[in-house]
Design a protein around this motif. Structure first.
Motif, PDB file in Angstrom:
ATOM      1  N   ASP A 166      -1.995  14.774 -24.705  1.00 44.84           N
ATOM      2  CA  ASP A 166      -3.299  14.221 -25.185  1.00 44.84           C
ATOM      3  C   ASP A 166      -4.468  14.502 -25.674  1.00 44.84           C
ATOM      4  OD1 ASP A 166      -1.789  12.377 -23.785  1.00 44.84           O
ATOM      5  OD2 ASP A 166      -3.072  12.507 -21.375  1.00 44.84           O
ATOM      6  N   ALA A 167      -4.679  15.502 -25.539  1.00 49.14           N
ATOM      7  CA  ALA A 167      -6.118  16.394 -26.446  1.00 49.14           C
ATOM      8  C   ALA A 167      -6.160  16.304 -27.482  1.00 49.14           C
ATOM      9  CB  ALA A 167      -6.790  17.807 -25.759  1.00 49.14           C
ATOM     10  N   ALA A 168      -4.783  16.534 -28.261  1.00 47.00           N
ATOM     11  CA  ALA A 168      -4.238  16.928 -29.802  1.00 47.00           C
ATOM     12  C   ALA A 168      -4.115  15.205 -30.022  1.00 47.00           C
ATOM     13  CB  ALA A 168      -2.850  17.067 -29.403  1.00 47.00           C
ATOM     14  N   LEU A 169      -4.103  14.683 -29.697  1.00 42.54           N
ATOM     15  CA  LEU A 169      -3.609  13.127 -30.456  1.00 42.54           C
ATOM     16  C   LEU A 169      -5.068  12.093 -30.394  1.00 42.54           C
ATOM     17  CD1 LEU A 169      -0.329  11.748 -29.072  1.00 42.54           C
ATOM     18  CD2 LEU A 169      -1.467  12.976 -31.278  1.00 42.54           C
ATOM     19  N   ALA A 170      -5.787  12.664 -29.214  1.00 42.52           N
ATOM     20  CA  ALA A 170      -7.491  11.649 -29.139  1.00 42.52           C
ATOM     21  C   ALA A 170      -8.543  11.727 -30.170  1.00 42.52           C
ATOM     22  CB  ALA A 170      -8.276  11.834 -27.755  1.00 42.52           C
TER      23      ALA A 170
END
Length: 175
Positions: A167-171
């Motif tokens: 999720d952090a990578a795609l945020a």
């Protein structure tokens, strides 16, 4: 993703990839001058960059020698590159010593029987659907996508999802 796959992927601190049949579709192209050509998938490349940015080290162990692979590894910031590895287990042992990890902290993605000695020693063994049956039987996970067509990206995202970093990578792309 099954609970077993999730648990295996969660352990990965170093993800190792074969090249032909995994990062490429396995086809080997040669020019009349004898130069080798390979096609790499850009989605796979971005997946590798995201996985590295999440804190997982990256490596390649391949049986062939190719300047193309050297360039690709450098462009992607792959931490370790072992080419001409006819004994992949020997290269794997040198790699884990150099990287400071244990086999239980490693994943390996392969497509042929030459990959089995390493696949059978890591926490997370991955194969592509076109791999021989024996390789498929020894994999914790078989990708839905074929080698060279997003299989590497699939595995990168699976590892990040298991480790809670996807999720952090795609945020940044969702703002």
């Amino acid at each position: 993703m099954t609970e077993r796959v999730n648990e295996c992927a969660k352990q990965v601190r170093l993800m190792i990839f074969d090249v032909d049949g995994v990062m490429t579709d396995g086809s080997l192209y040669y020019t009349d001058a004898g130069e080798e050509l390979k096609a790499f998938n850009s989605l796979d490349g971005h997946g590798l960059k995201m996985l590295k940015n999440s804190g997982v080290k990256l490596a390649i162990i391949t049986g062939r020698n190719s300047k193309l692979v050297e360039h690709r590894a450098r462009n992607l910031g792959i931490d370790f590159l072992f080419q001409g590895a006819h004994d992949k287990l020997q290269s794997f042992q040198a790699l884990i010593a150099k990287a400071g990890v244990t086999p239980e902290q490693c994943g390996f993605m392969g497509d042929d029987v030459i990959d089995l000695p390493v696949m059978r020693r890591v926490a997370f063994a991955v194969a592509v659907p076109a791999a021989p049956e024996l390789v498929l039987q020894n994999a914790h996970y078989v990708t839905g996508r074929q080698g060279g067509h997003g299989a590497v990206r699939e595995v990168c995202e699976l590892i990040m999802a298991s480790q809670g970093t996807l999720d952090a990578a795609l945020a940044p792309y969702l703002q």
